[in-house]
Design a protein around this motif. Sequence first.
Motif, PDB file in Angstrom:
ATOM      1  N   ILE A  11      24.777   1.282 -21.805  1.00 42.29           N
ATOM      2  CA  ILE A  11      24.233  -0.083 -21.922  1.00 42.29           C
ATOM      3  C   ILE A  11      24.967  -0.958 -20.917  1.00 42.29           C
ATOM      4  N   GLY A  12      24.237  -1.414 -19.882  1.00 44.14           N
ATOM      5  CA  GLY A  12      24.837  -2.281 -18.879  1.00 44.14           C
ATOM      6  C   GLY A  12      24.984  -1.583 -17.547  1.00 44.14           C
ATOM      7  N   SER A  13      24.581  -2.260 -16.480  1.00 43.76           N
ATOM      8  CA  SER A  13      24.583  -1.618 -15.150  1.00 43.76           C
ATOM      9  C   SER A  13      25.567  -2.279 -14.194  1.00 43.76           C
ATOM     10  N   ALA A  15      29.617  -2.437 -12.619  1.00 42.60           N
ATOM     11  CA  ALA A  15      30.425  -1.364 -12.028  1.00 42.60           C
ATOM     12  C   ALA A  15      30.860  -0.356 -13.085  1.00 42.60           C
ATOM     13  N   ALA A  16      31.202  -0.849 -14.279  1.00 48.55           N
ATOM     14  CA  ALA A  16      31.671   0.063 -15.325  1.00 48.55           C
ATOM     15  C   ALA A  16      30.549   0.977 -15.801  1.00 48.55           C
ATOM     16  N   GLY A  17      29.370   0.403 -16.049  1.00 49.04           N
ATOM     17  CA  GLY A  17      28.241   1.209 -16.521  1.00 49.04           C
ATOM     18  C   GLY A  17      27.806   2.230 -15.486  1.00 49.04           C
ATOM     19  N   ALA A  35      20.519   1.373 -19.514  1.00 48.31           N
ATOM     20  CA  ALA A  35      19.659   0.261 -19.935  1.00 48.31           C
ATOM     21  C   ALA A  35      20.317  -1.047 -19.526  1.00 48.31           C
ATOM     22  N   GLU A  36      19.545  -1.903 -18.883  1.00 44.06           N
ATOM     23  CA  GLU A  36      20.093  -3.171 -18.367  1.00 44.06           C
ATOM     24  C   GLU A  36      19.192  -4.318 -18.838  1.00 44.06           C
ATOM     25  N   SER A  37      19.833  -5.344 -19.397  1.00 44.06           N
ATOM     26  CA  SER A  37      19.047  -6.452 -19.958  1.00 44.06           C
ATOM     27  C   SER A  37      18.364  -7.296 -18.878  1.00 44.06           C
ATOM     28  N   GLU A  38      19.005  -7.385 -17.708  1.00 45.36           N
ATOM     29  CA  GLU A  38      18.449  -8.249 -16.663  1.00 45.36           C
ATOM     30  C   GLU A  38      17.488  -7.457 -15.779  1.00 45.36           C
ATOM     31  N   GLY A  43      25.385  -6.903 -12.783  1.00 44.52           N
ATOM     32  CA  GLY A  43      26.244  -7.749 -13.604  1.00 44.52           C
ATOM     33  C   GLY A  43      27.239  -8.569 -12.799  1.00 44.52           C
ATOM     34  N   SER A  44      28.410  -8.776 -13.334  1.00 45.21           N
ATOM     35  CA  SER A  44      29.453  -9.590 -12.678  1.00 45.21           C
ATOM     36  C   SER A  44      30.285  -8.774 -11.701  1.00 45.21           C
ATOM     37  N   SER A  45      29.903  -7.583 -11.475  1.00 47.59           N
ATOM     38  CA  SER A  45      30.873  -6.634 -10.918  1.00 47.59           C
ATOM     39  C   SER A  45      31.378  -6.925  -9.511  1.00 47.59           C
ATOM     40  N   ARG A  46      32.666  -6.799  -9.437  1.00 42.54           N
ATOM     41  CA  ARG A  46      33.353  -6.891  -8.147  1.00 42.54           C
ATOM     42  C   ARG A  46      34.295  -5.681  -8.023  1.00 42.54           C
ATOM     43  N   ARG A 100      17.051  -5.471 -23.007  1.00 37.29           N
ATOM     44  CA  ARG A 100      18.270  -5.973 -23.668  1.00 37.29           C
ATOM     45  C   ARG A 100      18.428  -5.265 -25.016  1.00 37.29           C
ATOM     46  N   ILE A 101      19.361  -4.357 -25.065  1.00 37.49           N
ATOM     47  CA  ILE A 101      19.574  -3.580 -26.293  1.00 37.49           C
ATOM     48  C   ILE A 101      19.987  -4.537 -27.411  1.00 37.49           C
ATOM     49  N   ASP A 102      19.294  -4.441 -28.560  1.00 40.47           N
ATOM     50  CA  ASP A 102      19.639  -5.388 -29.629  1.00 40.47           C
ATOM     51  C   ASP A 102      20.279  -4.752 -30.854  1.00 40.47           C
ATOM     52  N   ASP A 159      24.598 -13.779 -15.840  1.00 35.70           N
ATOM     53  CA  ASP A 159      23.887 -14.292 -17.016  1.00 35.70           C
ATOM     54  C   ASP A 159      24.027 -13.362 -18.211  1.00 35.70           C
ATOM     55  N   GLY A 160      24.087 -12.062 -17.905  1.00 35.54           N
ATOM     56  CA  GLY A 160      24.101 -11.067 -18.987  1.00 35.54           C
ATOM     57  C   GLY A 160      25.398 -11.006 -19.783  1.00 35.54           C
ATOM     58  N   SER A 161      26.410 -11.771 -19.358  1.00 28.45           N
ATOM     59  CA  SER A 161      27.714 -11.722 -20.049  1.00 28.45           C
ATOM     60  C   SER A 161      27.688 -12.602 -21.299  1.00 28.45           C
ATOM     61  N   GLY A 163      28.317 -11.337 -24.396  1.00 33.95           N
ATOM     62  CA  GLY A 163      29.097 -10.730 -25.475  1.00 33.95           C
ATOM     63  C   GLY A 163      28.262  -9.939 -26.457  1.00 33.95           C
ATOM     64  N   ASP A 164      27.159  -9.363 -25.978  1.00 37.26           N
ATOM     65  CA  ASP A 164      26.289  -8.605 -26.893  1.00 37.26           C
ATOM     66  C   ASP A 164      27.033  -7.480 -27.598  1.00 37.26           C
ATOM     67  N   ALA A 165      28.031  -6.925 -26.934  1.00 35.11           N
ATOM     68  CA  ALA A 165      28.754  -5.796 -27.546  1.00 35.11           C
ATOM     69  C   ALA A 165      29.356  -6.181 -28.890  1.00 35.11           C
ATOM     70  N   PRO A 218      49.498 -17.865  -7.503  1.00 30.08           N
ATOM     71  CA  PRO A 218      48.332 -17.030  -7.807  1.00 30.08           C
ATOM     72  C   PRO A 218      47.610 -17.542  -9.049  1.00 30.08           C
ATOM     73  N   TYR A 219      46.284 -17.423  -9.052  1.00 27.41           N
ATOM     74  CA  TYR A 219      45.542 -18.028 -10.163  1.00 27.41           C
ATOM     75  C   TYR A 219      45.880 -17.402 -11.508  1.00 27.41           C
ATOM     76  N   GLY A 220      46.314 -16.136 -11.467  1.00 20.72           N
ATOM     77  CA  GLY A 220      46.715 -15.499 -12.728  1.00 20.72           C
ATOM     78  C   GLY A 220      47.923 -16.190 -13.338  1.00 20.72           C
ATOM     79  N   GLY A 376      34.847  -1.001 -18.983  1.00 22.10           N
ATOM     80  CA  GLY A 376      34.759  -2.247 -18.239  1.00 22.10           C
ATOM     81  C   GLY A 376      35.296  -3.434 -19.018  1.00 22.10           C
ATOM     82  N   GLU A 377      34.755  -4.593 -18.706  1.00 24.14           N
ATOM     83  CA  GLU A 377      35.266  -5.840 -19.282  1.00 24.14           C
ATOM     84  C   GLU A 377      35.154  -5.867 -20.807  1.00 24.14           C
ATOM     85  N   VAL A 378      34.204  -5.119 -21.330  1.00 27.83           N
ATOM     86  CA  VAL A 378      33.994  -5.095 -22.778  1.00 27.83           C
ATOM     87  C   VAL A 378      35.102  -4.332 -23.512  1.00 27.83           C
TER      88      VAL A 378
HETATM   89  C1  LIG Z   1      33.640 -14.782  -9.328  1.00 30.20           C
HETATM   90  C2  LIG Z   1      34.350 -13.672 -10.036  1.00 30.20           C
HETATM   91  C3  LIG Z   1      35.545 -13.213  -9.543  1.00 30.20           C
HETATM   92  C4  LIG Z   1      36.212 -12.178 -10.195  1.00 30.20           C
HETATM   93  N1  LIG Z   1      37.409 -11.724  -9.681  1.00 30.20           N
HETATM   94  C5  LIG Z   1      38.030 -10.705 -10.268  1.00 30.20           C
HETATM   95  C6  LIG Z   1      39.254 -10.189  -9.748  1.00 30.20           C
HETATM   96  O1  LIG Z   1      39.761 -10.689  -8.777  1.00 30.20           O
HETATM   97  N2  LIG Z   1      39.853  -9.139 -10.381  1.00 30.20           N
HETATM   98  C7  LIG Z   1      39.282  -8.574 -11.487  1.00 30.20           C
HETATM   99  O2  LIG Z   1      39.827  -7.604 -12.030  1.00 30.20           O
HETATM  100  N3  LIG Z   1      38.124  -9.042 -11.991  1.00 30.20           N
HETATM  101  C8  LIG Z   1      37.495 -10.084 -11.423  1.00 30.20           C
HETATM  102  N4  LIG Z   1      36.340 -10.559 -11.943  1.00 30.20           N
HETATM  103  C9  LIG Z   1      35.823  -9.950 -13.146  1.00 30.20           C
HETATM  104  C10 LIG Z   1      35.073  -8.663 -12.814  1.00 30.20           C
HETATM  105  O3  LIG Z   1      34.142  -8.910 -11.810  1.00 30.20           O
HETATM  106  C11 LIG Z   1      34.366  -8.198 -14.078  1.00 30.20           C
HETATM  107  O4  LIG Z   1      35.328  -8.041 -15.095  1.00 30.20           O
HETATM  108  C12 LIG Z   1      33.687  -6.868 -13.857  1.00 30.20           C
HETATM  109  O5  LIG Z   1      32.745  -6.959 -12.815  1.00 30.20           O
HETATM  110  C13 LIG Z   1      32.988  -6.452 -15.128  1.00 30.20           C
HETATM  111  O6  LIG Z   1      32.302  -5.262 -14.871  1.00 30.20           O
HETATM  112  P1  LIG Z   1      31.504  -4.604 -16.032  1.00 30.20           P
HETATM  113  O7  LIG Z   1      30.761  -3.472 -15.433  1.00 30.20           O
HETATM  114  O8  LIG Z   1      32.370  -4.379 -17.191  1.00 30.20           O
HETATM  115  O9  LIG Z   1      30.482  -5.748 -16.491  1.00 30.20           O
HETATM  116  P2  LIG Z   1      29.312  -6.442 -15.676  1.00 30.20           P
HETATM  117  O10 LIG Z   1      29.425  -6.185 -14.221  1.00 30.20           O
HETATM  118  O11 LIG Z   1      29.245  -7.845 -16.139  1.00 30.20           O
HETATM  119  O12 LIG Z   1      28.050  -5.636 -16.181  1.00 30.20           O
HETATM  120  C14 LIG Z   1      27.601  -5.733 -17.502  1.00 30.20           C
HETATM  121  C15 LIG Z   1      26.103  -5.550 -17.490  1.00 30.20           C
HETATM  122  O13 LIG Z   1      25.638  -5.372 -18.830  1.00 30.20           O
HETATM  123  C16 LIG Z   1      24.422  -6.053 -18.967  1.00 30.20           C
HETATM  124  N5  LIG Z   1      24.163  -6.315 -20.379  1.00 30.20           N
HETATM  125  C17 LIG Z   1      24.807  -7.189 -21.186  1.00 30.20           C
HETATM  126  N6  LIG Z   1      24.308  -7.128 -22.434  1.00 30.20           N
HETATM  127  C18 LIG Z   1      23.348  -6.157 -22.418  1.00 30.20           C
HETATM  128  C19 LIG Z   1      22.479  -5.633 -23.401  1.00 30.20           C
HETATM  129  N7  LIG Z   1      22.478  -6.078 -24.689  1.00 30.20           N
HETATM  130  N8  LIG Z   1      21.583  -4.673 -23.063  1.00 30.20           N
HETATM  131  C20 LIG Z   1      21.558  -4.207 -21.777  1.00 30.20           C
HETATM  132  N9  LIG Z   1      22.365  -4.678 -20.795  1.00 30.20           N
HETATM  133  C21 LIG Z   1      23.245  -5.654 -21.115  1.00 30.20           C
HETATM  134  C22 LIG Z   1      24.613  -7.313 -18.127  1.00 30.20           C
HETATM  135  O14 LIG Z   1      23.394  -7.920 -17.790  1.00 30.20           O
HETATM  136  C23 LIG Z   1      25.367  -6.766 -16.937  1.00 30.20           C
HETATM  137  O15 LIG Z   1      24.496  -6.368 -15.901  1.00 30.20           O
HETATM  138  C24 LIG Z   1      35.655 -11.598 -11.350  1.00 30.20           C
HETATM  139  C25 LIG Z   1      34.423 -12.056 -11.828  1.00 30.20           C
HETATM  140  C26 LIG Z   1      33.783 -13.087 -11.191  1.00 30.20           C
HETATM  141  C27 LIG Z   1      32.462 -13.560 -11.748  1.00 30.20           C
END
Ligand SMILES: Cc1cc2nc3c(=O)[nH]c(=O)nc-3n(C[C@H](O)[C@H](O)[C@H](O)COP(=O)(O)OP(=O)(O)OC[C@H]3O[C@@H](n4cnc5c(N)ncnc54)[C@H](O)[C@@H]3O)c2cc1C
Length: 384
Positions: A11-13, A15-17, A35-38, A43-46, A100-102, A159-161, A163-165, A218-220, A376-378
């Motif tokens: 669930i989620g596409s 970087a982690a997914g 499966a990706e809600s958007e 997602g937010s991935s960097r 969007r998985i519910d 937008d997808g962040s 906290g659905d988890a 540093p911002y941290g 990932g972030e979750v």
């Molecule tokens: C501007 C910015 C700068 C950042 N800088 C840093 C940094 O310097 N260092 C660092 O470590 N981190 C940083 N981060 C945070 C980092 O980018 C995120 O923690 C990381 O990308 C999260 O990856 P993820 O795959 O866990 O989640 P995401 O990339 O957010 O992917 C989650 C996906 O799940 C999908 N989703 C959510 N709910 C559902 C559902 N119910 N059903 C299906 N799909 C769903 C979302 O739409 C999304 O596509 C930054 C973030 C931002 C926005």
Amino acid sequence: MSESDVDVLVIGSGAAGLTAALAVREAGIERVLVAESEGVIGGSSRLSGDLGVEYYEQLVFGGDETKPRVHCSIVRGQAVVDVLARHCRDRGVDFALGRRIDRLVTESGAVNGVAVGDDVITAGAVVIATGGFGNSPEKLAEYFPSAADTGWSWYVGADGSRGDALDLTRDVHPQLAGRDRGLRLIHSDLDHIYEAYLPGWLVLVNREGRRFCNETAPYGNMDGLMKMQGDVAFAIFDHPTLEEATRLGTARYKQTIPGSSKKQSPHWNHDVIELMIKEGKVHRAQSVADLATLIGVPAEHLVATVERSNAGAEAGEDADYLKDASFLERIDSAPFYAVEVRTATVAFTACGLRTDRQARVLGRDGRVIPGLFAAGEVAAAHAR
Ligand SMILES: Cc1cc2nc3c(=O)[nH]c(=O)nc-3n(C[C@H](O)[C@H](O)[C@H](O)COP(=O)(O)OP(=O)(O)OC[C@H]3O[C@@H](n4cnc5c(N)ncnc54)[C@H](O)[C@@H]3O)c2cc1C
């Protein structure tokens, strides 16, 4: 596994997914669905893979490191996501966008599928990689109150962040970890434009009118330093410094991100400051003492702080906080300016599902929840 619709459902596409899907495929497991809600992948991935993403040579500060050690990918996170998604597709991973998985489907305490409304997909295992909850004011208030309580909080991620988890897993009773943790960046409320660092020429004072940090920290670190000041501070500067910064046309940050040089600060320039004076978000006065009165800090403190800061600029040395001498500017020519800043920009959230080293989600009873993984972030933290 063979009786399920798919072997693994992610669930989620972000970087982690994508990384999870790829790892599962590379482990020889065949039927993998993301499966990706958007409507788009990413997602937010960097985050990075090493699969053909190109990086700049220059290292930058990522968080609270003393030395720069972050690699910036060319075209940023989109490049990482594109490469991961391509490798997933090449290996036969399926994607279902706009889904969007519910809820999770369970049987005898084990997770064995997901659902969107009446549409159920059974799976041998489910990986939750739904990112953080920065885009949900309600969840920020509950799980990251330090961010919500600034009063100005806004989120810069996907937008997808939402906290659905946290909702999806409620009935399987996971352990949560990392409550009230995440990253908040300094925000001036001039506009909702992401700016990770303050330009180095600003001088920050707390409600007592005292400096409390190297403004280029540093911002941290800045997040915690601001927290100790009650999450409110004021950026102080004078007219010539603002005009010079505007004339230069480049933001004087401590670090330059490769690929983004020659960029004016979106906030700290003449036009924005003038506009924000009209909106009452920037204070201007003919003396430092009057400025202190406008922002409600003790005038004698602010005057003394500015005098000390000026002496440091004169000497070319910040004896108090060791800010690089290239950023030291005198604050001595009217008009003088003050802008309130708060740690209100939410960059990521760190409260989430507790996992073990195999990314298995742990239940409140300390046992693994069968069939459920998180990445990932979750995934807040793993048990040691
Ligand atoms: C501007 C910015 C700068 C950042 N800088 C840093 C940094 O310097 N260092 C660092 O470590 N981190 C940083 N981060 C945070 C980092 O980018 C995120 O923690 C990381 O990308 C999260 O990856 P993820 O795959 O866990 O989640 P995401 O990339 O957010 O992917 C989650 C996906 O799940 C999908 N989703 C959510 N709910 C559902 C559902 N119910 N059903 C299906 N799909 C769903 C979302 O739409 C999304 O596509 C930054 C973030 C931002 C926005």
